[in-house]
Design a protein around this motif. Structure first.
Motif, short mmCIF file in Angstrom:
data_model
loop_
_atom_site.label_atom_id
_atom_site.label_comp_id
_atom_site.label_asym_id
_atom_site.label_seq_id
_atom_site.Cartn_x
_atom_site.Cartn_y
_atom_site.Cartn_z
N THR A 52 1.08 21.04 59.33
CA THR A 52 -0.02 20.17 59.70
C THR A 52 -0.27 20.29 61.20
O THR A 52 0.67 20.20 62.00
CB THR A 52 0.31 18.71 59.37
N GLY A 106 -2.44 18.59 64.31
CA GLY A 106 -3.26 17.47 64.70
C GLY A 106 -4.31 17.86 65.71
O GLY A 106 -4.41 19.00 66.15
N ASP A 164 3.04 20.17 62.83
CA ASP A 164 4.04 19.79 61.84
C ASP A 164 4.69 18.51 62.35
O ASP A 164 4.02 17.51 62.45
CB ASP A 164 5.02 20.93 61.59
#
Length: 51
Positions: A3, A5, A24
């Motif tokens: 992930t 952001g 992450d």
């Protein structure tokens, strides 16, 4: 799955001119050279670290 952001300006005065991004479970502080050709990783830590 990793992930990533949204990159934001660093939230502490000592990191003025730097940005941070969550990748992450790591928080990465970074900045660019004056000519924007080089990205410097200044600091990173796991999001569960408390220092």
């Amino acid at each position: 799955m990793i992930t990533i952001g949204t990159s934001t300006r660093a939230d502490k005065p000592e990191w003025k001119g730097s940005h941070k991004v969550l990748v992450d479970q790591f928080i990465i502080y970074y900045s660019f050279s004056d000519d924007k050709q080089t990205c410097y990783i200044e600091y990173f830590k796991h999001s569960r670290q408390h220092y």
